[in-house]
Design an enzyme around this catalytic site. Structure first.
Site, short mmCIF file in Angstrom:
data_model
loop_
_atom_site.label_atom_id
_atom_site.label_comp_id
_atom_site.label_asym_id
_atom_site.label_seq_id
_atom_site.Cartn_x
_atom_site.Cartn_y
_atom_site.Cartn_z
CE LYS A 116 -4.30 -1.74 1.97
NZ LYS A 116 -5.36 -1.54 2.99
CE LYS A 208 -9.34 -8.71 -2.25
NZ LYS A 208 -8.83 -8.50 -0.88
CE LYS A 211 -14.13 -1.20 -0.77
NZ LYS A 211 -13.97 -0.75 0.61
#
Length: 354
Positions: A116, A208, A211
């Site tokens: 991240k 994956k 969003k």
């Protein structure tokens, strides 16, 4: 584990639109777990959301939208406890205690922070780095025995188990002296997902469903209309081969494997059962069947979410009620932790100094 009452805890971040992956990997399972004899707590983890900057108005709306998704999917706030994390201060307070139990080397091994934060790690927030410790506090504030996890959270649950074990070892004498037996915290067990615990992008089976994907066609949002759901499935990336009759035939075919897994999860059957029905069929046959199934399952949820989000007062009342019930449990845990580690707590029976 026999010494602990079975309790299930899980949380969903209020960041962006919820999609099919969130539904199949989390929310659908939450509904199914209501039928267990265990107490279930389902949390909108808004403290985790602010590890990266959030627009305040958008965050408020997303907290309510996730709550609406819980309710629309079938979670009963009378049977389960539904709340948002920031209303229960014990999460943050216990996280500090766990910061003093966890070891730096444990956090340095967390791969999700590296993913991240990317190359610009020096500018990442401390919260993003410390996220797994707060997650441990979320779980252990309720002394949860079980947590449903996807693949990307398994490492964090291992950290939770490590923290619980170290706390139990470090304070074993005090734990016993305060009447808690050999261990105060359970070593929380994972509840592994079903056939679509990890839902992949409709445009790239190696990624994956997310969003944050720039293509809205890569995901099915829980708020999508029926026509949009069907259209996205028809446009989903596939290959030119028919579906195999055996699972081994899905190897090296990530897009086909993903669609079969989605069908299995929506229908509540195994992947093998899907292939028994559709083995040898072309995607021109399979996709319409999957689209019909997805619309049947998801369109009513989208409609109910729109109805619920139009009444934010009702959602806020559900969250407030759940937070009060959650706090009752978490406060008992934190009070016991303070006694175990030697803090002096304020007694309600003490008279004011005059």
């Amino acid at each position: 584990m026999a010494a602990f009452t079975e309790l299930v805890f899980s949380g969903v971040q209020p960041t962006g639109n919820l999609h099919l992956g969130n539904y199949l990997g989390a929310v659908k399972r939450f509904v199914e777990m209501q039928d267990r004899d265990a107490q279930c707590l389902y949390c909108v983890v808004d403290l985790h959301a602010i590890t990266v900057w959030q627009d305040p108005e958008a965050l408020r709306g997303q907290i309510r939208e996730v709550t609406a998704a819980f309710l629309a999917a079938g979670i009963d706030p009378k049977r389960a406890i539904v709340f948002n994390q920031s209303q229960v201060s014990q999460h943050a307070e216990l996280a500090w205690v766990f910061n003093c139990v966890a070891r730096l080397g444990w956090l340095n091994r967390m791969t999700q922070f590296k993913e991240k934060a990317g190359k610009d790690r020096e500018n990442a927030s401390i919260g993003l780095y410390d996220y797994p410790v707060l997650m441990a506090a979320d779980i252990l504030a309720y002394r949860a025995t079980h947590v449903p996890v996807g693949e990307d959270q398994k490492q964090h649950l291992e950290l939770t188990r490590d923290i619980a074990q170290k706390f139990n070892t470090d304070f074993s004498g005090s734990i016993a002296a305060h009447g808690h037996g050999e261990a105060f915290f359970p070593i929380t067990e994972p509840l592994i997902g079903g056939p679509a615990a990890r839902v992949m992008s409709l445009r790239d089976g190696s990624k994956k469903m997310s969003k944050s994907d720039p293509s809205d066609n890569a995901r099915i949002n829980l708020t999508d209309e029926a026509d949009t759901i069907a259209q996205k499935i028809r446009r989903a990336k596939t290959d030119s081969e028919p579906l195999p009759s055996e699972l081994a035939g899905l190897k090296e075919r990530p897009e086909a494997d993903n669609l079969v897994g989605i069908y299995a999860a929506l229908a509540g059957i195994s992947r093998e059962a899907v292939l028994r029905d559709f083995g040898g069929a072309q995607f021109s046959t399979f996709k319409p069947a999957l689209a019909d199934l997805a619309v049947t399952n998801l369109a009513p949820i989208a409609g109910e979410m729109r109805r619920l989000t139009a009444d934010p007062g009702h959602i806020d009342a559900v969250l407030a009620d759940g937070a009060g019930r959650a706090e009752t449990i978490a406060a008992q845990t934190l009070d016991a932790v303070k006694d175990i580690i030697g803090f002096v707590r304020r007694s309600p029976n003490l008279q004011a100094v005059r």
